[in-house]
Scaffold this motif. Structure first.
Motif, PDB file in Angstrom:
ATOM      1  N   ASN A 251       0.825  -1.190   0.000  1.00 45.56           N
ATOM      2  CA  ASN A 251       0.000   0.000   0.000  1.00 45.56           C
ATOM      3  C   ASN A 251       0.867   1.251   0.000  1.00 45.56           C
ATOM      4  N   TRP A 252       0.375   2.280  -0.679  1.00 48.41           N
ATOM      5  CA  TRP A 252       1.151   3.494  -0.902  1.00 48.41           C
ATOM      6  C   TRP A 252       0.388   4.700  -0.388  1.00 48.41           C
ATOM      7  N   PRO A 253       1.090   5.814  -0.138  1.00 46.57           N
ATOM      8  CA  PRO A 253       0.394   7.015   0.340  1.00 46.57           C
ATOM      9  C   PRO A 253      -0.716   7.428  -0.611  1.00 46.57           C
ATOM     10  N   VAL A 254      -1.829   7.839  -0.047  1.00 52.66           N
ATOM     11  CA  VAL A 254      -2.989   8.231  -0.838  1.00 52.66           C
ATOM     12  C   VAL A 254      -2.656   9.480  -1.651  1.00 52.66           C
ATOM     13  N   HIS A 255      -2.995   9.449  -2.937  1.00 52.86           N
ATOM     14  CA  HIS A 255      -2.858  10.655  -3.748  1.00 52.86           C
ATOM     15  C   HIS A 255      -4.024  11.586  -3.456  1.00 52.86           C
ATOM     16  N   GLU A 256      -3.721  12.881  -3.271  1.00 50.70           N
ATOM     17  CA  GLU A 256      -4.749  13.888  -3.056  1.00 50.70           C
ATOM     18  C   GLU A 256      -4.411  15.114  -3.892  1.00 50.70           C
ATOM     19  N   ALA A 314       5.000   0.622  10.018  1.00 51.73           N
ATOM     20  CA  ALA A 314       4.039   0.493  11.108  1.00 51.73           C
ATOM     21  C   ALA A 314       2.640   0.507  10.513  1.00 51.73           C
ATOM     22  N   ILE A 315       1.857  -0.509  10.809  1.00 51.88           N
ATOM     23  CA  ILE A 315       0.546  -0.673  10.185  1.00 51.88           C
ATOM     24  C   ILE A 315      -0.544  -0.494  11.235  1.00 51.88           C
ATOM     25  N   PHE A 316      -1.227   0.637  11.172  1.00 52.41           N
ATOM     26  CA  PHE A 316      -2.390   0.870  12.030  1.00 52.41           C
ATOM     27  C   PHE A 316      -3.201   2.005  11.422  1.00 52.41           C
ATOM     28  N   GLY A 317      -4.467   2.036  11.753  1.00 50.65           N
ATOM     29  CA  GLY A 317      -5.328   3.108  11.280  1.00 50.65           C
ATOM     30  C   GLY A 317      -5.551   4.139  12.371  1.00 50.65           C
ATOM     31  N   LEU A 318      -5.648   5.391  11.977  1.00 52.00           N
ATOM     32  CA  LEU A 318      -5.952   6.460  12.925  1.00 52.00           C
ATOM     33  C   LEU A 318      -7.001   7.351  12.263  1.00 52.00           C
ATOM     34  N   GLN A 342       1.087  -0.311  19.341  1.00 53.93           N
ATOM     35  CA  GLN A 342       1.478  -1.647  19.799  1.00 53.93           C
ATOM     36  C   GLN A 342       2.979  -1.889  19.653  1.00 53.93           C
ATOM     37  N   GLN A 343       3.686  -0.955  19.019  1.00 51.64           N
ATOM     38  CA  GLN A 343       5.131  -1.032  18.832  1.00 51.64           C
ATOM     39  C   GLN A 343       5.714   0.364  18.997  1.00 51.64           C
ATOM     40  N   HIS A 344       7.008   0.419  19.357  1.00 57.55           N
ATOM     41  CA  HIS A 344       7.690   1.704  19.306  1.00 57.55           C
ATOM     42  C   HIS A 344       7.571   2.224  17.870  1.00 57.55           C
ATOM     43  N   THR A 345       7.302   3.503  17.715  1.00 53.39           N
ATOM     44  CA  THR A 345       6.948   4.024  16.396  1.00 53.39           C
ATOM     45  C   THR A 345       7.621   5.365  16.137  1.00 53.39           C
ATOM     46  N   LYS A 346       8.116   5.526  14.908  1.00 52.00           N
ATOM     47  CA  LYS A 346       8.627   6.807  14.440  1.00 52.00           C
ATOM     48  C   LYS A 346       7.646   7.337  13.400  1.00 52.00           C
ATOM     49  N   LEU A 347       7.132   8.539  13.641  1.00 53.58           N
ATOM     50  CA  LEU A 347       6.219   9.157  12.684  1.00 53.58           C
ATOM     51  C   LEU A 347       7.047   9.891  11.635  1.00 53.58           C
ATOM     52  N   ILE A 348       6.931   9.488  10.389  1.00 55.69           N
ATOM     53  CA  ILE A 348       7.677  10.115   9.297  1.00 55.69           C
ATOM     54  C   ILE A 348       6.961  11.361   8.783  1.00 55.69           C
ATOM     55  N   SER A 349       5.618  11.323   8.820  1.00 61.37           N
ATOM     56  CA  SER A 349       4.854  12.464   8.318  1.00 61.37           C
ATOM     57  C   SER A 349       3.497  12.518   8.989  1.00 61.37           C
ATOM     58  N   PHE A 350       2.867  13.668   8.880  1.00 61.17           N
ATOM     59  CA  PHE A 350       1.503  13.898   9.355  1.00 61.17           C
ATOM     60  C   PHE A 350       0.702  14.391   8.156  1.00 61.17           C
ATOM     61  N   GLU A 351      -0.427  13.745   7.867  1.00 60.17           N
ATOM     62  CA  GLU A 351      -1.217  14.127   6.697  1.00 60.17           C
ATOM     63  C   GLU A 351      -2.706  14.057   7.002  1.00 60.17           C
ATOM     64  N   PRO A 352      -3.311  15.193   7.356  1.00 58.56           N
ATOM     65  CA  PRO A 352      -4.751  15.197   7.603  1.00 58.56           C
ATOM     66  C   PRO A 352      -5.532  14.947   6.325  1.00 58.56           C
ATOM     67  N   LEU A 439      -3.324  10.192   7.384  1.00 54.86           N
ATOM     68  CA  LEU A 439      -2.712   9.287   6.415  1.00 54.86           C
ATOM     69  C   LEU A 439      -1.188   9.342   6.457  1.00 54.86           C
ATOM     70  N   GLY A 440      -0.630   9.799   7.559  1.00 59.38           N
ATOM     71  CA  GLY A 440       0.819   9.928   7.662  1.00 59.38           C
ATOM     72  C   GLY A 440       1.547   8.600   7.551  1.00 59.38           C
ATOM     73  N   ILE A 441       2.842   8.681   7.206  1.00 61.04           N
ATOM     74  CA  ILE A 441       3.713   7.508   7.084  1.00 61.04           C
ATOM     75  C   ILE A 441       4.386   7.264   8.428  1.00 61.04           C
ATOM     76  N   ARG A 442       4.456   5.984   8.842  1.00 60.91           N
ATOM     77  CA  ARG A 442       5.094   5.627  10.115  1.00 60.91           C
ATOM     78  C   ARG A 442       5.922   4.362   9.947  1.00 60.91           C
ATOM     79  N   VAL A 443       6.938   4.204  10.792  1.00 59.54           N
ATOM     80  CA  VAL A 443       7.720   2.970  10.805  1.00 59.54           C
ATOM     81  C   VAL A 443       7.774   2.432  12.229  1.00 59.54           C
ATOM     82  N   ALA A 444       7.854   1.106  12.340  1.00 63.08           N
ATOM     83  CA  ALA A 444       7.946   0.437  13.636  1.00 63.08           C
ATOM     84  C   ALA A 444       9.412   0.212  13.986  1.00 63.08           C
ATOM     85  N   LEU A 445       9.733   0.330  15.273  1.00 65.28           N
ATOM     86  CA  LEU A 445      11.102   0.187  15.744  1.00 65.28           C
ATOM     87  C   LEU A 445      11.190  -0.919  16.780  1.00 65.28           C
ATOM     88  N   THR A 446      12.263  -1.724  16.710  1.00 64.25           N
ATOM     89  CA  THR A 446      12.550  -2.675  17.773  1.00 64.25           C
ATOM     90  C   THR A 446      13.042  -1.903  18.996  1.00 64.25           C
TER      91      THR A 446
END
Length: 490
Positions: A251-256, A314-318, A342-352, A439-446
């Motif tokens: 899945n890829w970032p939504v085009h707007e 990181a896969i979750f809906g908000l 549910q995991q340590h998470t780094k937010l790469i972007s914020f997209e309302p 719709l922001g991008i996030r990654v999960a961290l160990t």
């Protein structure tokens, strides 16, 4: 991170971490202020450099904006309009279209075109004092563009052209599935960046007769994925939330409409599978007021062959797509949604992502008794933006953090994006209905990656125990040295 270490972190957090409100200052420098407003403002010396940096990318010949702002002759008729549009604050209609509120939360983003307060005041003073040309010798060299259709990500390694669609000038909103298009890839490759743009037959100078959808576009948004198809069909029926929850399809970032390009974290590039196709069962079309033929082009910038990602997505809906309840003839209504990491998470972007009544969205992180507003940004249904954090400002949030978004909705006559504010509005896919999601991008961290990221943040920002870091509640909680059998580590 062992159990003992986790307990130790929690004890130290309870004893020593400063509780901060959404208005607390981060331990990050804000955008550097421009020089004070000059006594005499001229186009060549003061206005042209601002336009070259923040406006010309769209406002130039063959750009997506409706007028060129390159030469004095181009700009002079728009002096009063420039004062008005740059001065209305981070809300719908502001130029450049960047809606981050500067007095709240994180302020460091990639590709930030916004103007400083001094620059806004300089434009206003220029308009108010006759919009003088100035000395031609003060004019900066013309800004050079590779070509009129240059990509923000650089020349793509792969461009996929979607099928052309015709949208009639009087057509109602349409939402649904479009034919899949093969990528043509013969080997798996990872993607460093992507950009989607609409190509249509609208005359940018003549306009389209409507202000909606950027004034000239017909694709409002596309939710899409890449997937290997069997006999031209997905190997499983799509789930309505697959674009945020499915790990099998990519899945890829939504085009707007108006959206900027996406640059993935170098450690978490996204996979583009060999033999896959572009698949979308959720394209939203919105008439721009004239018969328009249009298609989307997807440009991919690829990582070098042999690259392997370090971080997982990181896969979750908000968001909330169930019980949206927007009353008629009322401004400043609120929507809320929550999720627990549910995991340590780094937010790469914020997209309302909202629809026509959307006016603003805030993102909040709750960790224990520590509550921080990460960002509040305005929203414009005509020109949607994503906000990519710099590496040293991207929120680093521990497992168990509650993410909370607040949407501010304006269904009143003051919101020109709403066709008829006398109507109640609920959930739906068309512009006359509503979505509410980050719709922001996030990654999960160990555990180890989480500690490494925070250690790098402490070093890069020269943090002390007296600092407060918006978006990193544990950055200043340094783990105790690991004990060995021979006693404390020396």
């Amino acid at each position: 991170m062992g159990a003992g270490t986790t307990v130790g972190w929690k004890l130290r957090l309870a004893a020593g971490v400063i509780v901060t409100s959404g208005l607390a200052l981060a331990a990050l420098p804000v955008r550097a202020a421009a020089a004070a407003v000059p006594d005499e403002v001229t186009f060549t010396k003061h206005i042209a450099p601002i336009l070259q940096r923040s406006c010309e990318n769209c406002h130039r010949p063959a750009g997506v904006a409706p007028m060129s702002l390159v030469s004095y002759e181009d700009v002079r008729p728009w002096a009063r309009a420039m004062k008005q549009r740059t001065g209305i604050g981070p809300r719908a209609g502001v130029m450049p279209p960047w809606y981050v509120e500067r007095n709240i939360g994180i302020q460091k983003f990639h590709n930030d075109p916004s103007l400083s307060e001094d620059e806004i005041a300089t434009i206003a003073k220029w308009a108010d004092t006759g919009a003088a040309r100035g000395n031609p010798a003060d004019m900066p060299p013309p800004k050079q563009y590779a070509d009129e259709r240059a990509w923000a990500i650089g020349t793509p390694d792969l461009i996929i052209k979607m099928r052309e669609i015709e949208v009639k000038g009087n057509a109602p909103d349409w939402w649904g599935e479009v034919p899949s298009v093969p990528t043509g890839l013969t080997e798996d490759r990872y993607v460093a960046a992507l950009e989607i743009r609409e190509v249509n037959d609208v005359d940018t100078k003549a306009g389209s007769g409507r202000a909606t959808v950027g004034g000239r576009f017909v694709f409002h948004h596309m939710i899409w994925r890449t997937q290997v198809l069997l006999d031209g069909k997905p190997d499983q029926p799509p789930d309505a939330l697959s674009f945020v929850t499915d790990e099998e399809a990519v899945n890829w970032p939504v085009h707007e409409v108006g959206r900027n390009a996406d640059f993935f974290d170098p450690k978490s590039a996204r996979l583009l599978k060999a033999g896959s196709s572009i698949v979308s069962d959720s394209i939203h079309l919105h008439s721009n007021g004239r018969d328009t033929k249009a298609h989307l082009e997807i440009g991919f910038k690829l990582m070098p062959k042999g690259y392997q990602p370090t971080y997982k997505r990181a896969i979750f809906g908000l968001g909330n797509a169930v019980d949206i309840d927007i009353k008629a003839m009322e401004a400043n209504q609120q929507l809320h949604a929550y999720t627990v990491l549910q995991q340590h998470t780094k937010l790469i972007s914020f997209e309302p992502h909202l629809h026509a009544p959307g006016a603003r969205m805030c993102l909040e992180a709750i960790w224990g008794f520590n509550i921080q507003t990460l960002n509040c940004v305005g929203y414009d249904h005509n020109w949607v933006r994503g906000y990519d954090y710099t590496d040293d400002s991207a929120p680093l949030l521990p497992k168990g953090t509650i993410l909370h978004i607040v949407g501010y909705m304006d269904n009143s006559p003051t919101n020109k994006n709403v066709p008829d504010p006398r109507n109640w509005q609920g959930s739906g896919n068309r512009s006359v209905a509503n979505m509410f999601i980050d719709l922001g991008i996030r990654v999960a961290l160990t555990d180890e990656q989480f500690q490494e990221e925070m250690a790098k943040r402490r070093e890069n920002l020269h943090l002390t125990k007296n600092d407060v870091v918006i978006g990193c509640p544990l950055c200043l909680v340094i783990p105790a040295p690991v004990k060995t059998n021979g006693g404390p580590q020396q």
